[in-house]
Write a protein that holds these residues in place. Structure first.
Motif, PDB file in Angstrom:
ATOM      1  N   MET A  45     -52.728 -34.743  52.791  1.00 36.86           N
ATOM      2  CA  MET A  45     -51.587 -35.599  52.953  1.00 36.86           C
ATOM      3  C   MET A  45     -50.912 -35.919  51.642  1.00 36.86           C
ATOM      4  N   VAL A  46     -49.639 -35.713  51.604  1.00 38.86           N
ATOM      5  CA  VAL A  46     -48.872 -36.196  50.460  1.00 38.86           C
ATOM      6  C   VAL A  46     -49.050 -37.702  50.377  1.00 38.86           C
ATOM      7  N   SER A  47     -49.107 -38.335  51.526  1.00 35.59           N
ATOM      8  CA  SER A  47     -49.140 -39.792  51.532  1.00 35.59           C
ATOM      9  C   SER A  47     -50.435 -40.340  50.971  1.00 35.59           C
ATOM     10  N   SER A  48     -51.501 -39.568  51.059  1.00 36.73           N
ATOM     11  CA  SER A  48     -52.748 -40.130  50.558  1.00 36.73           C
ATOM     12  C   SER A  48     -52.753 -40.206  49.051  1.00 36.73           C
ATOM     13  N   ARG A  49     -51.836 -39.471  48.398  1.00 33.66           N
ATOM     14  CA  ARG A  49     -51.782 -39.560  46.939  1.00 33.66           C
ATOM     15  C   ARG A  49     -50.635 -40.433  46.485  1.00 33.66           C
ATOM     16  N   LYS A  50     -49.758 -40.791  47.420  1.00 40.96           N
ATOM     17  CA  LYS A  50     -48.602 -41.580  46.996  1.00 40.96           C
ATOM     18  C   LYS A  50     -48.652 -42.893  47.758  1.00 40.96           C
ATOM     19  N   PRO A  51     -49.417 -43.825  47.289  1.00 40.70           N
ATOM     20  CA  PRO A  51     -49.621 -45.047  48.086  1.00 40.70           C
ATOM     21  C   PRO A  51     -48.342 -45.797  48.394  1.00 40.70           C
ATOM     22  N   GLU A  52     -47.348 -45.741  47.485  1.00 40.33           N
ATOM     23  CA  GLU A  52     -46.137 -46.537  47.732  1.00 40.33           C
ATOM     24  C   GLU A  52     -45.425 -46.016  48.958  1.00 40.33           C
ATOM     25  N   ASP A  53     -45.513 -44.717  49.164  1.00 40.71           N
ATOM     26  CA  ASP A  53     -44.723 -44.153  50.247  1.00 40.71           C
ATOM     27  C   ASP A  53     -45.329 -44.424  51.614  1.00 40.71           C
ATOM     28  N   SER A  54     -46.651 -44.425  51.652  1.00 38.25           N
ATOM     29  CA  SER A  54     -47.264 -44.541  52.958  1.00 38.25           C
ATOM     30  C   SER A  54     -47.397 -46.005  53.368  1.00 38.25           C
ATOM     31  N   GLN A  55     -46.862 -46.896  52.561  1.00 37.11           N
ATOM     32  CA  GLN A  55     -46.931 -48.305  52.909  1.00 37.11           C
ATOM     33  C   GLN A  55     -46.088 -48.548  54.146  1.00 37.11           C
ATOM     34  N   GLY A  56     -46.719 -49.065  55.169  1.00 34.64           N
ATOM     35  CA  GLY A  56     -45.969 -49.314  56.394  1.00 34.64           C
ATOM     36  C   GLY A  56     -45.062 -50.510  56.232  1.00 34.64           C
ATOM     37  N   TYR A  57     -44.050 -50.595  57.078  1.00 31.00           N
ATOM     38  CA  TYR A  57     -43.112 -51.699  56.922  1.00 31.00           C
ATOM     39  C   TYR A  57     -42.630 -52.241  58.250  1.00 31.00           C
ATOM     40  N   ILE A  58     -43.160 -51.722  59.333  1.00 30.51           N
ATOM     41  CA  ILE A  58     -42.657 -52.157  60.642  1.00 30.51           C
ATOM     42  C   ILE A  58     -43.661 -53.098  61.298  1.00 30.51           C
ATOM     43  N   ILE A  59     -43.134 -54.166  61.843  1.00 34.29           N
ATOM     44  CA  ILE A  59     -43.964 -55.079  62.640  1.00 34.29           C
ATOM     45  C   ILE A  59     -43.367 -55.140  64.037  1.00 34.29           C
ATOM     46  N   VAL A  60     -44.225 -54.949  65.036  1.00 36.37           N
ATOM     47  CA  VAL A  60     -43.776 -55.023  66.427  1.00 36.37           C
ATOM     48  C   VAL A  60     -44.553 -56.131  67.106  1.00 36.37           C
ATOM     49  N   GLU A  61     -43.835 -57.016  67.752  1.00 34.54           N
ATOM     50  CA  GLU A  61     -44.502 -58.136  68.419  1.00 34.54           C
ATOM     51  C   GLU A  61     -44.617 -57.882  69.917  1.00 34.54           C
ATOM     52  N   THR A  62     -45.429 -58.704  70.563  1.00 36.46           N
ATOM     53  CA  THR A  62     -45.634 -58.505  71.994  1.00 36.46           C
ATOM     54  C   THR A  62     -44.393 -58.861  72.796  1.00 36.46           C
ATOM     55  N   ASN A  63     -43.444 -59.588  72.172  1.00 31.79           N
ATOM     56  CA  ASN A  63     -42.223 -59.889  72.916  1.00 31.79           C
ATOM     57  C   ASN A  63     -41.146 -58.856  72.619  1.00 31.79           C
ATOM     58  N   PHE A  64     -41.560 -57.706  72.153  1.00 30.60           N
ATOM     59  CA  PHE A  64     -40.688 -56.561  71.913  1.00 30.60           C
ATOM     60  C   PHE A  64     -39.752 -56.728  70.734  1.00 30.60           C
ATOM     61  N   ARG A  65     -39.984 -57.748  69.954  1.00 24.20           N
ATOM     62  CA  ARG A  65     -39.168 -57.872  68.752  1.00 24.20           C
ATOM     63  C   ARG A  65     -39.747 -56.985  67.672  1.00 24.20           C
ATOM     64  N   MET A  66     -38.834 -56.456  66.839  1.00 22.78           N
ATOM     65  CA  MET A  66     -39.282 -55.584  65.771  1.00 22.78           C
ATOM     66  C   MET A  66     -38.722 -56.077  64.454  1.00 22.78           C
ATOM     67  N   TYR A  67     -39.557 -56.085  63.435  1.00 18.79           N
ATOM     68  CA  TYR A  67     -39.106 -56.459  62.098  1.00 18.79           C
ATOM     69  C   TYR A  67     -39.483 -55.328  61.153  1.00 18.79           C
ATOM     70  N   ALA A  68     -38.501 -54.838  60.419  1.00 20.41           N
ATOM     71  CA  ALA A  68     -38.795 -53.748  59.491  1.00 20.41           C
ATOM     72  C   ALA A  68     -38.441 -54.188  58.084  1.00 20.41           C
ATOM     73  N   TYR A  69     -39.431 -54.226  57.215  1.00 14.59           N
ATOM     74  CA  TYR A  69     -39.194 -54.668  55.840  1.00 14.59           C
ATOM     75  C   TYR A  69     -38.750 -53.483  55.003  1.00 14.59           C
ATOM     76  N   THR A  70     -37.508 -53.117  55.152  1.00 19.07           N
ATOM     77  CA  THR A  70     -37.005 -52.003  54.382  1.00 19.07           C
ATOM     78  C   THR A  70     -35.527 -52.197  54.143  1.00 19.07           C
TER      79      THR A  70
END
Lengths: 291, 74, 468
Positions: free
Chosen positions: C294-319
């Motif tokens: 994986m490219v991502s396993s060597r590039k930690p900044e890139d594989s950082q997730g940024y999406i949060i999904v809640e049970t009420n179907f709301r989505m927050y993306a920190y990007t």
């Protein structure tokens, strides 16, 4: 659970005991050429590195009075100075080039080292110390890679006789290896004038589920290495590999290095003696005189 | 004599089948031609191919009416 | 297996499939380069690797029976698979129950291991005198170039539209012209639309994306650009063995290979200071190309997730990356945008729109899971079960009814006749529905023709028989 995606770490402990190798070179039946042995070992190591791009490696020289890392070298080592680094030719894979260069130059350094000149004639090898170095390196790599699992194993190329004074450290290393699930494989050279039966090393392989092999034909060393010691731990249950049927679990008595069936055992440190004495030579415990 | 008819095979779940049959009945009540040629079993119907497009549209509309939407509630 | 391991396996498999499709003579030329031998070895399954290593220093052919006992009995199947792979890749040949390693492969692999032979397969390094190019710069260049490519695919406004990228996107079916025409001088400035394949491509893992484009490039090179496929492949395998951050000389590269480098520069695989520069730098994308990891396993900044999904179907993306937001807008109804965050709602309409574009619910769920915020990754399952299930249900909604043109056969007086026709039509796959009790049968439109002629023949046979 081992699986094919793990990082494979191979730590090689090379017995560089000068006295034993000198004796082996002049052996009438099966002479050994140290240089040729090292060449074949380097090809084997390159083969290990070529299997997967993230295979890791460590090579340790077990000398008559010290243990030294041959690879990887600490960063501040003058060998790595960028200026006089010979540039890599285009027909060599960089990793192979680095390893081969490091091993050869460090070995030369070891042999030329003035400090060990005095110990050259002693027919011994610091296997326990080298095992300890290898295990510490393995531990460090495991810590650094907590996300991926690291499959580690140690390969010992051994030619020296067992050192009774090293029984405890060796056994401690073996149990430590067992704790970190590191297999210890042993490749043993014996001839008329060198080698001989080892009592500790087969136990090491047995306890850690490694492979112990006496090399019958040293000129074919590369084939033995590739066939037997190259498969990584996850492959060991797939491929049929040799194992020693009968392991000599007898211990050697610590006073004369005779193999004993029946002996006296110190109740504190479990060291074995052929005759009774007031004080245990190993752990210095004083025994009350028998009434 | 064996009869062979050309048409469209409709495969669905029993609920949708009920809706389709209801549409068919409404059509017949309005005096138009029925489109169900044959009721095969609980999940299959054989219908007139000319009405297929109309049927799909109408069915979509009905299903839309009956969906629960939470986005307006939020 | 973890999902990243699955992706690695998928990439490896697609490369293997491509290689297996090549003719035999090509392999002899390919294996003349040690770097290719090394890269090919790394693509093999573990047992195959061991077999190769064992046969490497064996001169004479080895009897297959001997090879078979190398494995424990319950793994013989795996051994057979590996052996057939080796023979399809022309590494080992199977001749008269003996296995013989391909001489060219053997010799060049020896060269690889001992560092011998007269070739420049592993790249000629050069000193970087000015010292301006470091790993950070290479990473930035790779990330920017790749984002530009994806931007071009999605259609977000951007000024750089290199021809090479446009051609490749068109050829791989990820983009198309509105009038469905091909690429030509006249319409090269026309805006292209993304296809359904393109949408699915956006949601894939970056390694899979790079490799599928490379495989398309290989196909293009062969068909349209008249490039020597062997040189291209050798070059691709060579760059997998190069070291990140090291400059390499352009001298040993052939013209074809230089052209490949020019083209691939736009994808962020290489960096060259100027077009005429005598050296080039591989980026992280290049060096991990053939590693299968994986490219991502060597590039930690890139594989950082940024999406949060809640049970009420709301989505927050920190990007704040326009590309990521554009991708999210494909299947999420975006509601508010802040400086470092975007919020939205996973609505039925948004998902249905994505479904009509050809994106599957699995792809959406995989994408959200892959880019989930680390906080979310701590829970299991990563996305709320309600959301996962609901996305799947919305997909199933679209499949509520299935329509197929058919012919209905009914009113069979004779059960035998009915059974005869069923037995004839079923193996053809023409039977859509049947009911024995009602003696009614539905066949496909294509099947109808066959059944008609079958009935005629059967009727004639009956008439002939009855007439006797």
């Amino acid at each position: 659970m081992s699986c094919a995606e793990d990082i494979n770490l191979l730590a090689v402990v090379v017995d560089t005991n000068p006295a034993a190798w000198a004796a082996a070179a002049s052996d009438p039946d099966r002479p050994l050429d140290f240089v040729k042995i090292i060449e074949q070992l380097l090809i084997f190591i390159n083969a290990h590195l070529s299997l997967k791009f993230d295979n890791e490696l460590a090579i340790i020289a077990s000398h008559a009075d010290q243990s030294q890392f041959l690879y990887p070298l600490p960063p501040a080592d003058p060998l790595d100075a960028a200026d006089d680094e010979p540039s890599k030719p285009a027909n060599v894979y960089k990793q192979f080039f680095d390893v081969d260069r490091a091993v050869v130059s460090k070995l030369k350094e070891l042999v030329d080292d003035k400090r060990t000149k005095s110990a050259e004639h002693e027919n011994r090898s610091m296997v326990a110390g080298s095992l300890a170095l290898a295990l510490s390196y393995i531990n460090r790599i495991k810590r650094a890679n907590e996300n991926n699992s690291v499959q580690s194993r140690i390969l010992i190329l051994s030619i020296s006789p067992d050192l009774p004074s090293q029984y405890i450290p060796t056994m401690n290393c073996i149990f430590a290896a067992q704790k970190v699930s590191t297999r210890i494989d042993v490749c043993r050279f014996s001839g008329r004038k060198y080698g001989g039966e080892s009592v500790f090393l087969p136990q090491a392989s047995h306890i850690t589920a490694g492979i112990y092999l006496d090399i019958p034909e040293p000129s074919n060393l590369l084939q033995y290495l590739l066939y037997t010691f190259l498969p990584e731990p996850s492959m060991r249950k797939t491929l049929l590999l040799p194992h020693k049927d009968q392991v000599d679990f007898r211990a050697a008595c610590f006073c004369h290095k005779n193999v004993v069936d029946v002996g006296y055992v110190c109740s504190v440190c479990l060291s074995i003696f052929c005759s009774l004495s007031k004080k245990c030579p190993t752990c210095q415990t004083v025994f009350p005189a028998p009434k | 004599m064996v009869k062979a008819r050309k048409g469209t095979l409709l495969e669905c779940d029993p609920a949708v089948k009920q809706i389709v049959q209801d549409l068919d009945n409404k059509k017949s009540e309005a005096g138009e031609k029925r489109f169900i040629l044959e009721d095969l079993d609980e999940t299959h119907l054989f219908i007139d191919p000319c009405e297929v497009e109309w049927l799909q549209k109408r069915l979509d509309e009905i299903l839309e009416e009956n969906t629960y939407r939470f986005d307006d509630v939020a | 297996m973890s999902s990243s391991a699955e992706v690695a396996k998928g990439v490896t498999n697609s490369i293997q499939e491509y290689l297996q499709s090549l003719p035999r003579q090509t392999f002899d030329q390919l294996y003349a380069q040690p770097a290719t031998c090394l890269a090919t070895l790394r693509l093999l399954p573990p047992i195959a690797k061991q077999v190769v290593m064992r046969l490497l220093y064996t001169q004479k052919p080895v009897a297959k029976a001997d090879v078979e006992v190398w494995c424990f009995p319950d793994h013989r199947g795996d051994l057979q698979d590996s052996l057939s792979k080796l023979s399809r890749l022309h590494i080992c040949t199977d001749y008269e129950e003996h296995l013989q390693m391909n001489r060219i492969f053997q010799e060049n692999f020896h060269n690889a291991l001992v560092g011998g032979g007269d070739h420049v397969s592993f790249g000629q390094p050069m000193n970087d005198n000015k010292g301006e190019v470091d790993i950070a710069l290479l990473d930035r260049h790779a990330a920017e170039s790749w984002e530009t490519v994806l931007h071009q695919l999605v259609g977000t406004p951007g000024d750089r539209r290199p021809k090479a990228v446009t051609k490749l996107l068109l050829a791989s079916g990820l983009q198309e012209f509105p009038d469905d025409g091909g690429y030509s001088e006249t319409n090269e400035h026309q805006k292209m639309n993304i296809t359904s394949k393109g949408f699915q491509f956006l949601l894939l893992d970056v390694n899979v994306q790079v490799w599928s484009l490379l495989l398309q490039y290989l196909g293009l090179a062969e068909r349209q650009l008249n490039m020597d496929i062997v040189q291209v492949l050798n070059f691709l395998f060579q760059i997998g063995s190069l070291e990140l951050g090291q400059a390499y000389s352009v001298e040993p590269l052939t013209d074809t290979q230089r052209r490949v480098m020019e083209d691939l520069k736009y994808f962020g695989i290489f960096y060259q200071r100027t077009k005429k520069s005598r050296k080039f730098y591989p980026t992280r994308m290049a060096t991990s190309l053939t590693s299968g990891s994986m490219v991502s396993s060597r590039k930690p900044e890139d594989s950082q997730g940024y999406i949060i999904v809640e049970t009420n179907f709301r989505m927050y993306a920190y990007t704040d990356s326009p590309l990521q937001i554009a991708i999210l807008s494909l299947f999420v109804s975006l509601q508010a945008r802040f400086q470092n965050m975007v919020t939205g709602l996973i609505t039925r309409d948004a998902i249905r729109e994505a479904l009509t574009k050809g994106i599957t619910s699995d792809q959406i769920i995989t994408y959200l899971t892959a880019h989930a915020h680390p906080e979310l990754k701590k829970q299991s399952p990563i996305l709320p079960q309600t959301v996962i299930d609901q996305i799947r249900l919305w997909e199933m909604e679209r499949n509520r009814l299935r329509l197929s043109g058919a012919w209905l056969y009914s009113d069979f007086t004779d059960l035998n006749e009915f059974t005869q026709i069923v037995n004839y039509a079923e193996p053809l796959g023409a039977v859509l529905w049947k009911n024995e009790k009602r003696r009614t049968l539905a066949v496909t439109e294509e099947g109808h023709e066959n059944v008609k002629s079958f009935r005629k023949r059967a009727a004639a046979a009956r008439a002939g028989g009855a007439g006797r």
